[in-house]
Enzyme design. Sequence first.
Site, PDB file in Angstrom:
ATOM      1  N   ASP A  79     -10.941   3.209   4.117  1.00  0.00           N
ATOM      2  CA  ASP A  79     -11.018   1.304   4.090  1.00  0.00           C
ATOM      3  C   ASP A  79     -12.809   1.858   3.817  1.00  0.00           C
ATOM      4  OD1 ASP A  79      -9.365  -0.380   2.853  1.00  0.00           O
ATOM      5  OD2 ASP A  79      -8.664  -0.814   5.529  1.00  0.00           O
ATOM      6  N   GLN A 131      -4.629  -1.495   9.792  1.00  0.00           N
ATOM      7  CA  GLN A 131      -4.743  -2.515   8.900  1.00  0.00           C
ATOM      8  C   GLN A 131      -5.375  -3.816  10.282  1.00  0.00           C
ATOM      9  OE1 GLN A 131      -3.425  -3.419   5.564  1.00  0.00           O
ATOM     10  NE2 GLN A 131      -3.703  -5.387   6.067  1.00  0.00           N
ATOM     11  N   LYS A 158       1.087  -1.318  -0.059  1.00  0.00           N
ATOM     12  CA  LYS A 158       0.356  -0.149   0.417  1.00  0.00           C
ATOM     13  C   LYS A 158       0.887   1.394  -0.387  1.00  0.00           C
ATOM     14  CE  LYS A 158      -3.761  -2.381   2.041  1.00  0.00           C
ATOM     15  NZ  LYS A 158      -5.166  -2.498   3.574  1.00  0.00           N
TER      16      LYS A 158
END
Length: 282
Positions: free
Chosen positions: A117, A94, A50
């Site tokens: 997200d 995460q 990422k």
Amino acid sequence: MTVKLIDGKKLAEKVRNRLKKEVLTLKKTPKLTVILVGDNPASQIYVKNKAKYAQEIGIKSEVIRLCSDITQEKLLKIIKKLNKDKKVNGILVQLPLPRHINEFDVINAINPEKDVDGFTIYNKGLLSVGKPSLVPCTPLGIMEMLKEYKVKLSGSLAVVIGRSNIVGKPMAQLLTLNDATVIQCHSKTKNLKDITSKADIVISAVGKRKLVTEKHIKQGAVVIDVAMIRDEKNKKWIGDVDFEKVSKKTSLITPVPGGVGPMTIAMLLQNTITAYRKQNKK
Ligand code: NAP
């Protein structure tokens, strides 16, 4: 018959090139901050990728690495600080988090405008009432693929296998918003084959090898395999779909790897730019 593949790797590269140009037109450089708690090897690879792709397209990226025994209170304090930091446009925690930490509380501590997200209840709520804002990256990437390959959605019968909050559920909502007729299946669904074999589009997000066989698919259907299962014996990644047999019947199919995966990261970068724009329009 040649297999018509949906090339996620190539499409993700195309999206990244578009985003790279877009970043150059912005007044400031967008910034993505990723929080990694603990040392889960898979999470470390995801986070590294990422950050790498963010930098490649000109987005600043920062990874905050925290010990697995960090308290929830301390983690929430860090998120609160990032929420206030005007230089940070996107915050991603995460997953999974260590068991002593409440994932729901941590995710929902993120400012929804920085929730790249799309996992906060605010952003999920917007999607469920048909006003999508920051949308979960994997289903968003799949929508981009279907658009690129000109898959007809309006009036089509789409079956989504899986109902998780991060993939199955938002996937079904996005398809419905685009006028597909959607059936959502899960572990308690009876006669899965009878349902999927009628579908124009089958999207499988389960994590079970060979769950979808040629008997589950009608001739000419479009099949998207979201799953990522590690086949340790053969040292490779596989999906839910028995690719070799199913691909003989499909009009379009995604491979694993090289299908949905690369698009997920590309959509994270897109969401970071979307978040930047939301924060800078006021
Ligand atoms: P998850 O939270 O474990 O959800 C799996 C879903 O599959 C659940 O809704 C479950 O039903 C359903 N299910 C289980 N067994 C089934 C069966 N026999 N028939 C029909 N449905 C069944 O997983 P997830 O996070 O959504 O991820 C799914 C897969 O996608 C995993 O392999 C994951 O690694 C992969 N993934 C890939 C990407 C990518 O970028 N490529 C991103 C995210 C996830 P219940 O709700 O009834 O339990």
